[in-house]
Design a protein around this motif. Structure first.
Motif, mmCIF file in Angstrom:
data_model
loop_
_atom_site.group_PDB
_atom_site.id
_atom_site.type_symbol
_atom_site.label_atom_id
_atom_site.label_comp_id
_atom_site.label_asym_id
_atom_site.label_seq_id
_atom_site.Cartn_x
_atom_site.Cartn_y
_atom_site.Cartn_z
ATOM 1 N N GLY A 1 -0.641 20.228 23.951
ATOM 2 C CA GLY A 1 -2.075 19.962 23.981
ATOM 3 C C GLY A 1 -2.635 19.567 22.622
ATOM 4 N N ALA A 2 -3.521 18.543 22.612
ATOM 5 C CA ALA A 2 -4.065 18.012 21.360
ATOM 6 C C ALA A 2 -4.924 19.019 20.615
ATOM 7 C CB ALA A 2 -4.875 16.751 21.650
ATOM 8 N N ARG A 3 -5.408 20.047 21.293
ATOM 9 C CA ARG A 3 -6.228 21.045 20.597
ATOM 10 C C ARG A 3 -5.416 21.800 19.548
ATOM 11 N NH1 ARG A 3 -5.810 26.343 22.691
ATOM 12 N NH2 ARG A 3 -4.426 26.524 24.499
ATOM 13 N N HIS A 4 -4.100 21.698 19.630
ATOM 14 C CA HIS A 4 -3.240 22.360 18.646
ATOM 15 C C HIS A 4 -2.925 21.461 17.446
ATOM 16 C CE1 HIS A 4 -2.537 25.688 21.421
ATOM 17 N NE2 HIS A 4 -2.293 24.800 22.373
ATOM 18 N N PHE A 5 -3.381 20.220 17.462
ATOM 19 C CA PHE A 5 -3.117 19.244 16.410
ATOM 20 C C PHE A 5 -4.172 19.439 15.327
ATOM 21 C CE2 PHE A 5 -2.391 14.333 15.828
ATOM 22 C CZ PHE A 5 -2.109 14.529 14.489
ATOM 23 N N THR A 6 -3.806 20.102 14.241
ATOM 24 C CA THR A 6 -4.770 20.508 13.224
ATOM 25 C C THR A 6 -5.546 19.336 12.649
ATOM 26 O OG1 THR A 6 -3.429 22.430 12.627
ATOM 27 C CG2 THR A 6 -5.042 21.670 11.006
ATOM 28 N N ALA A 7 -4.862 18.280 12.243
ATOM 29 C CA ALA A 7 -5.542 17.143 11.616
ATOM 30 C C ALA A 7 -6.520 16.479 12.575
ATOM 31 C CB ALA A 7 -4.515 16.129 11.108
ATOM 32 N N LEU A 8 -6.190 16.425 13.855
ATOM 33 C CA LEU A 8 -7.082 15.847 14.844
ATOM 34 C C LEU A 8 -8.303 16.737 15.040
ATOM 35 C CD1 LEU A 8 -7.468 13.579 16.999
ATOM 36 C CD2 LEU A 8 -6.360 15.129 18.632
ATOM 37 N N ALA A 9 -8.069 18.033 15.156
ATOM 38 C CA ALA A 9 -9.171 18.974 15.347
ATOM 39 C C ALA A 9 -10.136 18.970 14.167
ATOM 40 C CB ALA A 9 -8.624 20.385 15.573
ATOM 41 N N GLU A 10 -9.612 18.696 12.985
ATOM 42 C CA GLU A 10 -10.448 18.668 11.770
ATOM 43 C C GLU A 10 -11.072 17.307 11.504
ATOM 44 O OE1 GLU A 10 -7.839 20.046 8.725
ATOM 45 O OE2 GLU A 10 -7.947 22.159 9.361
ATOM 46 N N GLY A 11 -10.890 16.354 12.430
ATOM 47 C CA GLY A 11 -11.516 15.045 12.301
ATOM 48 C C GLY A 11 -10.849 14.119 11.312
ATOM 49 N N ARG A 12 -9.585 14.361 10.980
ATOM 50 C CA ARG A 12 -8.890 13.542 9.972
ATOM 51 C C ARG A 12 -8.045 12.428 10.599
ATOM 52 N NH1 ARG A 12 -5.176 16.469 7.435
ATOM 53 N NH2 ARG A 12 -5.414 18.520 8.423
ATOM 54 N N ILE A 13 -8.112 12.277 11.921
ATOM 55 C CA ILE A 13 -7.367 11.221 12.606
ATOM 56 C C ILE A 13 -8.361 10.178 13.119
ATOM 57 C CG2 ILE A 13 -5.814 10.669 14.500
ATOM 58 C CD1 ILE A 13 -4.527 12.351 12.305
ATOM 59 N N PRO A 14 -8.360 8.968 12.579
ATOM 60 C CA PRO A 14 -9.351 7.958 12.973
ATOM 61 C C PRO A 14 -9.131 7.460 14.391
ATOM 62 C CG PRO A 14 -7.727 7.000 11.488
ATOM 63 C CD PRO A 14 -7.459 8.469 11.519
ATOM 64 N N GLU A 15 -10.168 6.870 14.951
ATOM 65 C CA GLU A 15 -10.131 6.380 16.329
ATOM 66 C C GLU A 15 -9.030 5.339 16.520
ATOM 67 O OE1 GLU A 15 -11.214 6.327 20.287
ATOM 68 O OE2 GLU A 15 -11.984 7.656 18.705
ATOM 69 N N GLY A 16 -8.796 4.499 15.517
ATOM 70 C CA GLY A 16 -7.811 3.430 15.646
ATOM 71 C C GLY A 16 -6.415 3.786 15.198
ATOM 72 N N TRP A 17 -6.127 5.071 15.025
ATOM 73 C CA TRP A 17 -4.784 5.489 14.626
ATOM 74 C C TRP A 17 -3.790 5.077 15.712
ATOM 75 C CZ3 TRP A 17 -1.733 10.435 15.380
ATOM 76 C CH2 TRP A 17 -0.741 10.570 14.394
ATOM 77 N N PRO A 18 -2.710 4.371 15.367
ATOM 78 C CA PRO A 18 -1.842 3.804 16.399
ATOM 79 C C PRO A 18 -1.175 4.820 17.315
ATOM 80 C CG PRO A 18 -0.845 3.574 14.214
ATOM 81 C CD PRO A 18 -2.261 4.007 14.007
ATOM 82 N N LEU A 19 -1.067 6.078 16.876
ATOM 83 C CA LEU A 19 -0.418 7.099 17.701
ATOM 84 C C LEU A 19 -1.420 8.011 18.412
ATOM 85 C CD1 LEU A 19 2.403 8.076 15.192
ATOM 86 C CD2 LEU A 19 2.692 6.795 17.305
ATOM 87 N N ARG A 20 -2.705 7.669 18.306
ATOM 88 C CA ARG A 20 -3.727 8.571 18.828
ATOM 89 C C ARG A 20 -3.619 8.772 20.344
ATOM 90 N NH1 ARG A 20 -8.999 10.299 16.791
ATOM 91 N NH2 ARG A 20 -10.247 11.020 18.553
ATOM 92 N N THR A 21 -3.278 7.698 21.066
ATOM 93 C CA THR A 21 -3.186 7.823 22.523
ATOM 94 C C THR A 21 -2.146 8.857 22.932
ATOM 95 O OG1 THR A 21 -3.922 5.561 22.888
ATOM 96 C CG2 THR A 21 -2.662 6.578 24.658
ATOM 97 N N PHE A 22 -1.034 8.914 22.191
ATOM 98 C CA PHE A 22 -0.001 9.900 22.519
ATOM 99 C C PHE A 22 -0.560 11.320 22.462
ATOM 100 C CE2 PHE A 22 2.718 6.344 21.196
ATOM 101 C CZ PHE A 22 3.651 6.346 22.211
#
Length: 404
Positions: free
Chosen positions: A53-74
């Motif tokens: 689950g993405a809620r466990h992805f620290t960098a994503l939860a902290e807003g450090r992963i941009p919308e256009g990050w190529p691996l974001r969909t995964f």
């Protein structure tokens, strides 16, 4: 990780020499880890303190992963690949009945008929081509799994090419932010339109069944989960088998003694499929899993919330698991080939029986009809898959010779 991809095996061997777990830098300077060793990966895939689950992805939860990050969909698509525990079991149960060994076996006559038609088309394309060279990937390895999964889902043929193009962009790691956002937006819009078509005109297909399950009990399958499930089934249902067939043909063409073993009955086409899965996994590094606590794993600390890649192509050639000849393609290995290329644990590939059947039938039919098929371009010169997720080449030019 090189966003442009390329052949992974030299880098995998170098990393494995330092241990089964390695720190990696993902696109955008995002820190991650990769689990490369066979035994380590098997343990990691089934570890109770590792989540999807993405809620466990620290960098994503902290807003450090941009919308256009190529691996974001995964990380963010809503479906089986990003669900845990009860949610994962609920989603998997809705789809699993379509992919049981018995249901897949019922598809055998249809798959055989599709293969026969594609072989006719392949021969016609070669006859019309300059020098008799035809792209096996485009004319054979692609339309078989794409056509079968789309038929299962009730997707009209008019959508096939666009689905393949968009799904290829979604899994690419060398794509720019604007392209990544556009590809995801367009694919979701297309899948939404397909779902609307099936809702308006239900049929005997999996999409209609998923929609019916949602309508019978709105809590069973939410709207984003429906689209996420379709996305997973389209991509996983054809990209991996496409790479598997392509890689198997390349392996046999560059190892003629191995092909002779099969043609002379010393090995089976199933042996070829399993050895290809081990030796040249269709998926190289699959995103993502996240430790739910700090884990010291095979001597290496993986901090809580780190995005971890499953290194299937590395694990397949791990000498610790496969012996000193792990880098050799050998369809006559004395013990059954063990590999993790279809996963392990709760997220083991649902489509494994279908992928195995499609690839086995496709290879047997191809080399039975064209036993002296030869590559038209040296293997080392073939352009590689763009990205480090998929592992294959983009084209496979061959010359056909009809068997007597």
């Amino acid at each position: 990780m090189d966003p442009a991809g390329g052949c992974p095996h030299a880098d995998n061997a170098r990393l494995l020499a330092h241990g089964p777990v390695a720190p990696v830098v993902l696109p955008g300077e995002v820190e991650g880890m990769a689990v490369l060793g066979h035994d380590a990966l098997r343990e990691f895939l089934g570890h109770p303190d590792v989540a999807k689950g993405a809620r466990h992805f620290t960098a994503l939860a902290e807003g450090r992963i941009p919308e256009g990050w190529p691996l974001r969909t995964f990380a963010t698509v809503q479906g089986m690949t990003t669900a845990d525990d009860a949610d994962h079991r609920r989603l998997r149960s809705l789809v699993s009945r379509a992919f049981t060994a018995r249901r897949v076996e019922d598809l055998r006559p249809r798959v055989e008929a599709v293969i026969a038609g594609l072989l006719d088309g392949l021969e016609a394309a070669a006859a019309a081509a300059d020098g008799g060279v035809v792209d096996l990937r485009r004319h054979y390895a692609l339309p078989l799994p794409l056509g079968v999964i789309c038929e299962l889902l009730g997707v009209d043929a008019e959508h096939h090419d666009r689905l393949h193009r968009l799904s290829s962009q979604v899994v690419a790691t060398d794509i720019g932010p604007e392209e990544a956002v556009a590809a995801n937006r367009d694919l979701i819009a297309l899948l939404s339109a397909i779902a609307a078509e099936r809702a308006a005109s239900p049929g005997d297909d999996l999409t209609s069944a998923l929609i019916a399950a949602r309508e019978e009990d709105g809590d069973r399958l939410g709207g984003p989960e429906l689209i996420g499930t379709l996305l997973l089934l389209i991509i996983a249902g054809h990209e991996t088998t496409l790479n598997l067939i392509t890689n198997a043909v390349r392996a046999l063409c560059t190892h003629p003694a191995q092909l002779a073993h099969v043609l002379e009955g010393r090995a089976t086409w199933s042996d070829v499929v399993e050895e290809t899965l081990r030796w040249d996994s269709p998926v190289s590094y699959f995103p993502f899993r996240y430790p739910t606590r700090d884990l010291t794993f095979h001597g290496t600390l993986i901090p809580k919330g780190t995005p971890v890649l499953a290194g299937y192509s590395a694990a397949g050639r791990d000498p610790a698991a496969h012996g000193p000849d792990a880098a050799q393609f050998d369809v006559t290995r004395p013990t059954p080939t063990k590999h993790l290329s279809l996963g392990h644990g709760p997220h083991y590939c649902l489509g494994a029986p279908l992928a195995r059947m499609e690839a086995t039938l496709a290879l047997e039919a191809l080399f039975t009809r064209f036993p002296t098929l030869t590559p038209a371009t040296p293997n080392a010169e073939l352009p590689r898959h763009t990205g480090f997720v998929g592992n294959s080449v983009r084209i496979l030019p061959v010359r056909l010779t009809t068997g007597l």
